[in-house]
Every structure is written in C-alpha cells, then in structure tokens.
Design a protein around this motif. Structure first.
Motif, PDB file in Angstrom:
ATOM      1  N   LYS A  20      31.490  37.314  38.077  1.00 54.82           N
ATOM      2  CA  LYS A  20      32.612  36.596  38.694  1.00 54.82           C
ATOM      3  C   LYS A  20      33.592  36.051  37.670  1.00 54.82           C
ATOM      4  N   ASN A  59      30.841  30.031  42.909  1.00 54.82           N
ATOM      5  CA  ASN A  59      31.004  31.472  42.714  1.00 54.82           C
ATOM      6  C   ASN A  59      30.127  31.968  41.566  1.00 54.82           C
ATOM      7  N   MET A  79      43.955  32.877  46.333  1.00 56.55           N
ATOM      8  CA  MET A  79      42.941  33.732  45.716  1.00 56.55           C
ATOM      9  C   MET A  79      43.515  34.396  44.469  1.00 56.55           C
ATOM     10  N   TRP A 128      42.289  33.979  40.473  1.00 58.35           N
ATOM     11  CA  TRP A 128      41.920  35.112  39.610  1.00 58.35           C
ATOM     12  C   TRP A 128      42.817  35.157  38.373  1.00 58.35           C
ATOM     13  N   GLU A 153      35.933  34.399  46.292  1.00 58.63           N
ATOM     14  CA  GLU A 153      36.089  35.146  47.528  1.00 58.63           C
ATOM     15  C   GLU A 153      37.115  34.436  48.410  1.00 58.63           C
ATOM     16  N   PRO A 154      37.620  35.127  49.430  1.00 60.23           N
ATOM     17  CA  PRO A 154      38.666  34.518  50.260  1.00 60.23           C
ATOM     18  C   PRO A 154      38.253  33.164  50.844  1.00 60.23           C
ATOM     19  N   ALA A 192      33.761  38.800  46.389  1.00 59.71           N
ATOM     20  CA  ALA A 192      34.961  39.485  46.867  1.00 59.71           C
ATOM     21  C   ALA A 192      34.818  40.985  46.633  1.00 59.71           C
ATOM     22  N   ASP A 193      35.576  41.739  47.383  1.00 56.53           N
ATOM     23  CA  ASP A 193      35.613  43.191  47.217  1.00 56.53           C
ATOM     24  C   ASP A 193      36.614  43.520  46.122  1.00 56.53           C
TER      25      ASP A 193
END
Lengths: 317, 317
Positions: free
Chosen positions: A272, B45, B264, B268, B276-277, B305-306
C-alpha cells in the motif's frame, strides 16, 4: 581514501534534524514471504518533497556560510533534486535558481515554483543545462549544488540509512538504488560508521547499468544512453561517488525493466505504498533473488510516480 | 444505553495485541495545507489484510470459548471481512467458512482461500448469502461472526482509534467512514473512554447515505440501492450500531462520488499512501470543508484498491 567520511553523515544528521522527516521504517509480511527475507523498508517516499533528495540538499544549503548562502543556490534538475533544493533554500530564506528543460512536465515546474524557486528555462541537452547553470552562477553569484557530486549532498543522503540503522539492529544487508551514486555512497558511509559488518548492495536498472559495469571493470563507465522507466537512475557516477562505491559497496545488482515494473506493482498492491520506479529497482533486486537474505534494509528512495499513467496497465505507456 | 461499552475496546486491545499491527500514524504537510487542519492519519491501510477489519474479526474469534471456537466460524463477505475472518481463524487454528457470491472477483476468492478458509459459493442476492450462511452453520456447527452487528467486532474496530488517541493527544475531531457502522461505533466508544471532549464525525458516500438520513431523522433508514465506488460502505446500519451512533456521533457528513475520487487521488499522489475508496470518503469529508478544523484524526480504513483500474484515469471505469 574517499574525501567524505562516515562522521560527515553523523554531522549531517544533526544539521538537518527538524528540517526533514524522520521517516517510518515499515515491514510487510507479503514482501517477506515473496523474497524469503526479513525486510525493513526505510520509507523515503514519505519524506518531504516525496524523496530522500531533501536530505542532501538541506545538508548542503545549511552547510554554506551566511555570506555564501545569501547569494543563493542553483542546480539543473528536472526531477526531485530541483524540488528539494528549492525547499531547502526556502527554509534557509535564500534564493534558489533551478534550471529546467522547457520540455519538463508542467507538474514538476509547478512544484519547483511552488517552493519559491526561480525557474530558468534551457534546452534539453546536458550541455544546454550546464551552460544555463553557468550563466546563472555568473549573473547571480549563486552557489551550485550538484545533485550527487558533492560531499555535503552525499553525507546528507546517508542520513536515511543512519536512521534505519538506529532503528533496526543487526541488518545483514542494506540495498539502495544507484543513479549518480549519491544515495548509495551516503548509505555506504552510514554503514561503515555504524554497522560495518552489514553488506551494502546497489540496485540499478539493466538499461542504465553504468555503476555495475564500472564496479566490475574497475573503471568509471559513463551512462551514455540510458533506457529505463526509472528516471531517477539515468545519471552517470562521478569520480567522487565511484570512489566511495569501490571502497564500500559489495555488489551492484541489475534489474530488468519488467522486474522493475512488477516490483513497483507489488509495492503498491501489497504494501500500500506508492513508490516511484527508482525505488522499485531496489525491491526488484530483492524479489529477483539477487540480494543475500536475512535481515535486509531497503532504502525506498521516493514516491514521485505518475499516478495517471501506470506502467502495468495495458495501453498506459 | 448501548450494549457495548468503552471498556470493551480496552479489553479488545489487550486481547488482539500481537495479532494485529499497531499501525503508524502519519502526517502530511500537503494534506494539512489543503484542508486547513492538523491531520493525523491512522494508517489501517497498512494493517494486516489491508484493512481495520482484522481487528474486529480477531477480537471476535479470540473471544470464543475453546469448544465454540473449535466448531469454526462463518460469515458471508465478498470484501475485507471475509479475508479478516479467514486470517483470524487461521491464527487461532480453527476452521473458517466464508460465503461468497460466485460473481466475486477471483483475486478476492484467492485471498480468502490463501488464508486457509473454505469458500462456500452462493448467489449474489443478500437472501442467497444469508441462506448459505445458515446452511453452513447447521452443517458444521460453526459460529457466525457478523461483519459489524456484533459487540465483539465493534469493540475490536475501536482499537484503531484507541491507538490513535494513545499516540496523539488533544484531538478536536476524529473522522471515520460509515458503512454498516462497526468502525464508527468502535471509534465513538474509544473516544468516549479516552478523550470524551473529542467530536466524532462519520463520513458517508452521498450515494449510500443511510446513516446520515438515519441520524438526521432519528429512525433507522436502510440502505436500499447504494451507488458508490466505496464498496466497503454499501451496507446498512443495524439497530446495534445505530444505537451507538445516536448516542455518540455528532454528525455524518456525506461526500459526492467526484469528491471521493479526488480525495483518493490526492492521497495516492501527495501522501504516497494507497487508500481504498472507502478510506478516501473520510478524507473527502475533510477536504470538502464539512469537518470542523483543528487537530483532526482520520481513520484511514483500508488500502485494498484495484490498482489496475484507477477511477481518475479516463476510460478506466
């Protein structure tokens, strides 16, 4: 005998304390399982400006005497060093001039400008960049701070590993990526000073393997036509960094592009952590089995990746 | 009076110590500047299985007496709770049965199976899932561990906030996302026990705003047709979680889809953390100005998350 010493790293750590983050050391069971080692991630991706570069730049700027500092600092950089120097200068309250090719991405120009530096445009060639820096130095009286061919910068970069060694005992190996050699040199000095039995391994893209070839051949081989996604690792060693590497680095492991991308994806998905391709090179060396096992420290050099264009997504690059 | 108490969170923390990570609390100058507050990110996370869910699942599984535990545990889940329960059961050495719709992504099925759980296929409807769980319970003697309608789970989830409060003093606000209400309930209990002057704010997608409407109206409103990228937040409150929320949560802020995606992306890009969302919903509430300022704790609920389909990349979704 290299001109920069382990004690310089200790002095840098004292000098830059309070100006840079003491970044966390994180672990990941997934990563340990994938590479059969006990891995300690020194998270310089969580550092100010998103990369270890703020350490060296800050140490260099704070090392200047007041009169010299007042004249400002300058460098050519389209990457993390430019942002780092801009921020380090702002913190000392002195001007920074960052020479950037006019082709540099708008987001990088905005970041440098956001830290209050003056951006000087130039052509994309190395000669054009160097000429532009020379002009700035003449016109402004600024001092050039080279991104890696500078003892103060090398010592500053070593503070990341110094913190890692303070936090995690008995590391068998420390791995760091190799571009111009500033980070690996500083890392090797920190190890020499604080954990001399730890092996220092460099990690380099196979498409920019000048350090590997230099260390193997015993002669500095320039990096003439680098081809790698790891944009932070396209520079050539200097005599200064090569001297430290020859004295203290056991091995430079090379990593293919596909392995760099896989390692980057692994880090994002499993740990992550957003890491940039250059940082993924060090992880890729580990995942590829090229690094001795045991307790392994990894300098995750930075996190300034382009999150709109992911190299593992079909059609993105 | 809610049936679960602040002291249950303390007991859960002692019970699960050593089974879950004490996740780091990170800060970000960029985030502070963007929302005009001093923000402390509790990084779930970076937790085992990539989300806080391991806390509640572990507390529930470790709370069972030996005879009950030996019969195994079961739940229906296509998300983080299934993985968490599978891992918690493996750590105690008891069987886990996870009911998953046959439409669940292969990667999620592989993760659950990877932790050693038995996957039980079912149809995609809630009725089909519940029927499948009932069958498993009858056939195996397993105990159902609900993802949020369970005092032990709620108390476990509260340990994330408990750790945050132990590490960061004088928080004015704590923000957590709201789905079924397990995390926000546990968070509220931790605050009640350790920092009663701190305000607890929930964050919910505007497209799944049952908790907001429930708290505003004073009546539990089910979430009938959730439309949000935050797949962890599509569940309805239960009477149990609604009781805690009514007693202890000041406000539920709703966040539009575009703001969830922006938050989001911000995380990042600027903090280098893959969230994740669902976790981005809490950050989105903050960035949107809906949360009081000052010293703000945010429970970054998860990072699953994808990474192959980024919602901010054109054409990706």
């Amino acid at each position: 005998m290299p001109p920069v010493h382990p004690a310089d790293v200790d002095a840098a750590a004292a000098r830059i304390a309070g100006h840079v983050h003491r970044t966390p050391v994180l672990t990941s069971a997934s990563l340990d399982a994938a590479c059969g080692a006990e891995v300690f991630l020194k998270c310089e991706n969580l550092q100010r400006v998103g990369a270890f570069k703020i350490r060296g730049a800050t140490n260099a700027v704070l090392s200047l005497d007041d009169a010299t500092a007042a004249g400002g600092v300058a460098a050519h950089s389209s990457g993390n060093h430019g942002q780092a120097l801009a921020l380090a200068a702002r913190e000392r309250g002195v001007p920074a001039h960052v020479v950037m090719p006019s082709t540099a991405p708008a987001v990088k120009r905005a970041a440098v400008a956001g830290y209050g530096a003056t951006i000087v445009d130039c052509g994309p060639s190395l000669a054009a960049r160097q000429a532009a820096v020379a002009e700035v130095l003449t016109a402004t009286g600024a001092t050039e701070i080279h991104p890696y061919d500078d003892d103060r910068v090398i010592a500053g970069q070593g503070t990341a590993c110094l913190e890692l060694l303070q936090e995690v005992e008995d590391l068998d190996v420390v791995v760091a990526p190799v571009g111009g050699g500033g980070l690996i040199s500083g890392t090797a000095l920190a190890v020499a000073g604080h954990s001399p039995s730890t092996v220092v391994v460099g990690a380099e893209p196979a498409g920019a393997d000048d350090a590997h070839r230099s260390l193997t051949s015993g002669t500095l081989v320039p990096c003439t036509s680098p081809e790698t996604i790891a944009d932070g690792l396209r520079a050539s060693l200097s005599d200064r960094t090569f001297a430290v590497i020859r004295a203290s680095v056991t091995e430079i492991v090379t990593v293919e592009e596909s392995a760099i991308i896989s390692a980057m994806r692994f880090m994002w998905e499993r740990t992550k952590l957003v890491v940039e391709p250059s940082a993924a090179v060090a992880v890729g060396a580990l995942l590829g089995g090229g690094v001795p096992g045991g307790r392994v420290g990894v300098i995750l050099s930075g996190g300034n990746a382009d999150i709109d264009h992911l190299p593992w997504v079909q059609g993105e690059r």
